[in-house]
Design a protein around this motif. Sequence first.
Motif, PDB file in Angstrom:
ATOM      1  N   LYS A 134     -65.296 -29.694   6.941  1.00 18.63           N
ATOM      2  CA  LYS A 134     -65.777 -29.092   8.184  1.00 18.63           C
ATOM      3  C   LYS A 134     -64.708 -28.114   8.676  1.00 18.63           C
ATOM      4  N   ASP A 156     -52.968 -26.411  -5.159  1.00 13.77           N
ATOM      5  CA  ASP A 156     -52.361 -26.190  -3.849  1.00 13.77           C
ATOM      6  C   ASP A 156     -51.304 -25.111  -4.016  1.00 13.77           C
ATOM      7  N   HIS A 194     -59.333 -23.121   8.002  1.00 18.34           N
ATOM      8  CA  HIS A 194     -60.728 -22.694   8.203  1.00 18.34           C
ATOM      9  C   HIS A 194     -60.999 -21.244   7.816  1.00 18.34           C
ATOM     10  N   GLU A 234     -66.652 -38.540   7.753  1.00 14.75           N
ATOM     11  CA  GLU A 234     -66.567 -39.902   7.237  1.00 14.75           C
ATOM     12  C   GLU A 234     -66.859 -41.000   8.259  1.00 14.75           C
ATOM     13  N   TRP A 262     -51.610 -23.978  11.554  1.00 11.56           N
ATOM     14  CA  TRP A 262     -52.763 -23.069  11.549  1.00 11.56           C
ATOM     15  C   TRP A 262     -53.872 -23.517  12.503  1.00 11.56           C
TER      16      TRP A 262
HETATM   17  N1  NAD Z   1     -62.480 -35.074   7.443  1.00 11.26           N
HETATM   18  C1  NAD Z   1     -61.396 -35.283   8.148  1.00 11.26           C
HETATM   19  O1  NAD Z   1     -61.197 -36.351   8.722  1.00 11.26           O
HETATM   20  C2  NAD Z   1     -60.365 -34.209   8.241  1.00 11.26           C
HETATM   21  C3  NAD Z   1     -59.101 -34.469   8.760  1.00 11.26           C
HETATM   22  C4  NAD Z   1     -58.177 -33.427   8.814  1.00 11.26           C
HETATM   23  C5  NAD Z   1     -58.526 -32.160   8.378  1.00 11.26           C
HETATM   24  N2  NAD Z   1     -59.773 -31.937   7.884  1.00 11.26           N
HETATM   25  C6  NAD Z   1     -60.201 -30.597   7.409  1.00 11.26           C
HETATM   26  O2  NAD Z   1     -59.601 -30.401   6.126  1.00 11.26           O
HETATM   27  C7  NAD Z   1     -59.262 -29.032   5.976  1.00 11.26           C
HETATM   28  C8  NAD Z   1     -57.764 -28.956   5.714  1.00 11.26           C
HETATM   29  O3  NAD Z   1     -57.087 -29.588   6.771  1.00 11.26           O
HETATM   30  P1  NAD Z   1     -55.702 -30.349   6.540  1.00 11.26           P
HETATM   31  O4  NAD Z   1     -55.399 -31.086   7.795  1.00 11.26           O
HETATM   32  O5  NAD Z   1     -55.765 -31.090   5.258  1.00 11.26           O
HETATM   33  O6  NAD Z   1     -54.742 -29.078   6.438  1.00 11.26           O
HETATM   34  P2  NAD Z   1     -53.296 -28.959   5.765  1.00 11.26           P
HETATM   35  O7  NAD Z   1     -52.688 -27.735   6.352  1.00 11.26           O
HETATM   36  O8  NAD Z   1     -52.582 -30.257   5.850  1.00 11.26           O
HETATM   37  O9  NAD Z   1     -53.647 -28.722   4.231  1.00 11.26           O
HETATM   38  C9  NAD Z   1     -54.206 -27.535   3.774  1.00 11.26           C
HETATM   39  C10 NAD Z   1     -53.680 -27.313   2.363  1.00 11.26           C
HETATM   40  O10 NAD Z   1     -54.314 -26.153   1.834  1.00 11.26           O
HETATM   41  C11 NAD Z   1     -53.372 -25.520   0.989  1.00 11.26           C
HETATM   42  N3  NAD Z   1     -53.818 -24.149   0.744  1.00 11.26           N
HETATM   43  C12 NAD Z   1     -53.838 -23.108   1.594  1.00 11.26           C
HETATM   44  N4  NAD Z   1     -54.316 -22.004   0.975  1.00 11.26           N
HETATM   45  C13 NAD Z   1     -54.631 -22.368  -0.288  1.00 11.26           C
HETATM   46  C14 NAD Z   1     -55.162 -21.687  -1.413  1.00 11.26           C
HETATM   47  N5  NAD Z   1     -55.500 -20.389  -1.352  1.00 11.26           N
HETATM   48  N6  NAD Z   1     -55.329 -22.359  -2.560  1.00 11.26           N
HETATM   49  C15 NAD Z   1     -55.001 -23.664  -2.638  1.00 11.26           C
HETATM   50  N7  NAD Z   1     -54.494 -24.373  -1.615  1.00 11.26           N
HETATM   51  C16 NAD Z   1     -54.311 -23.728  -0.447  1.00 11.26           C
HETATM   52  C17 NAD Z   1     -52.076 -25.621   1.794  1.00 11.26           C
HETATM   53  O11 NAD Z   1     -50.952 -25.416   0.971  1.00 11.26           O
HETATM   54  C18 NAD Z   1     -52.163 -27.048   2.332  1.00 11.26           C
HETATM   55  O12 NAD Z   1     -51.551 -27.986   1.478  1.00 11.26           O
HETATM   56  C19 NAD Z   1     -59.719 -28.326   7.237  1.00 11.26           C
HETATM   57  O13 NAD Z   1     -60.998 -27.807   7.052  1.00 11.26           O
HETATM   58  C20 NAD Z   1     -59.745 -29.432   8.272  1.00 11.26           C
HETATM   59  O14 NAD Z   1     -60.652 -29.194   9.337  1.00 11.26           O
HETATM   60  C21 NAD Z   1     -60.688 -32.943   7.797  1.00 11.26           C
END
Ligand code: NAD
Length: 359
Positions: A90, A29, A69, A118, A161
Motif C-alpha cells: 500500500k 535492494d 511510494h 495484514e 522518505w
Molecule cells: N504492510 C505493512 O504493515 C507495512 C509496514 C511498513 C511499510 N509498509 C509499506 O512498505 C513499503 C516500504 O516501506 P518500508 O517501511 O519497508 O520502507 P524502508 O525505507 O524501510 O524500505 C524500503 C527499501 O526499498 C529499497 N529501495 C529503494 N529504491 C529501490 C530500488 N529502486 N530497487 C530496490 N530497492 C529499492 C530501500 O533501499 C529500502 O531498503 C511502503 O509502501 C510502505 O507503505 C507496509
Amino acid sequence: MGREAASCFGRWFALQDFPVRAELTAVCDLRDDLLEWFGQVPTVQLRTRDHAELLASKNVDVVYVAVPHHLHEQLYCDVLAAGKDLLAEKPFGIDLAAARRIRDAAQASGRFVRCSSEFPFAPGAQRAIDYVKSGALGRVLEIHSGFLHSSDLDPAKPANWKRHSKTCGEIGVMGDLGMHTVHIPFRLGWKPQRVFAQLQKGFSERPDGQGGTAECDTWDNATLNCDVQINGQTVPMRLQQKRLAPGQTNSWHFEAIGTEGGVRYNTRDANTIFIYEKEKNGWIRIDLGHAMAFPVITGGIFEAGFPDLNLQMWAAYAAERAGELNNRFGCATPEEAVQSHELWDAALKSHEKKTVVEL
Ligand SMILES: NC(=O)c1ccc[n+]([C@@H]2O[C@H](COP(=O)([O-])OP(=O)(O)OC[C@H]3O[C@@H](n4cnc5c(N)ncnc54)[C@H](O)[C@@H]3O)[C@@H](O)[C@H]2O)c1
C-alpha cells in the motif's frame, strides 16, 4: 518489510496442509547491508541491486515490492511487464492517478495482483468480520476503524522518505496507514458516499540523520468522518490514521455497533475481542487464542502477534492465486486500492475547502 516477508517464507512449513509451497529465491535492494542480511536465507539464489536482473530470473514467479511510494508505479509496472505476479505494498501508487494506472496495467497483464494489508487476518478481526456478516449487529449504528502509532511524537527522530510529500505522497499518513483502515469496511460493502476530513501535520523540521535538518511536510494525523449507506440507512463511519497518537505503538482497531449487537477489536489486546450482549447491556470479553483462518502447527491456546498476521496474509495471497481461497478472506484487490485512493483524494479536497466532499 522485505525482511518481514522473508521471515514468513522462512516458516512457511508452519502452515498446515497448505496447498502451495513458497520459497524466497531472489532479493533486490539498493543497500548492501540488507543484501548481506538476506545472505543468511538458504533458499536465496540471487541478490542484486538491479530489479531488472531479479525480474529476468526464471526462478521468480511472484514479486513482493516494498519500496517508497514514489517508486510504486514504476516498479509494479515493471513486475507486470516481466510477466510476474505481484503483491504490491500500500498505498498502491503515490496518488489516485498512479493507482488507476497500476490497476489498469494489472488488468491488462492478466497477472495475479493484490495489495498488502495484514491486520484483517488477526483472529479478532476475522471473528469481527464473521460477526458482522452473521447479521448480529441488527441495524448498524456506527463504525470505527483506525490505525494509530506515536513514533512521530519524538521530534529528534530523523526524517525519512515517509515525512516528505514528494516521496510519501500528498496524502501523507493516509497513504501510510489508510489501507489498513478501509480493507474490512470496503470488503463488507461499506463504501463512503461522502467525507469530511480533518488533517494535521507534525513537526515541520526533523534531523536529517546526517547532522543537518530536513523539512517535513506530510499529514501526520487524519480523521475521516464518512457516511456509508447500509440497508437503506445512512451510517456514520469514522476512519482514523495517526502517527501522533500518544501511547499507541502500532495499534489497529475495528468496531461496529448496531441496535442488536456490537463488536470491538484492537490489536493492542491482540487476543481479545469484545462482543456486546443486549440482554446484559454489557460487553463480554472473549480471548481467542491462535485462531487462524489458515491453520498452523501452533496450538490454539497460544497467542498471536504481528508476524503471525503477516504469514496469514501471505497464505491468503498464495491460496487465492492457486484458486484455493475457499471463501476465506482475501488480500485487498487493485480495485479496493483504487477506491481507497478515491477516498484519500476526496479527503484532501475536504480538508482544503473545509467542506463535505461527495464520492
Ligand atoms: N504492510 C505493512 O504493515 C507495512 C509496514 C511498513 C511499510 N509498509 C509499506 O512498505 C513499503 C516500504 O516501506 P518500508 O517501511 O519497508 O520502507 P524502508 O525505507 O524501510 O524500505 C524500503 C527499501 O526499498 C529499497 N529501495 C529503494 N529504491 C529501490 C530500488 N529502486 N530497487 C530496490 N530497492 C529499492 C530501500 O533501499 C529500502 O531498503 C511502503 O509502501 C510502505 O507503505 C507496509
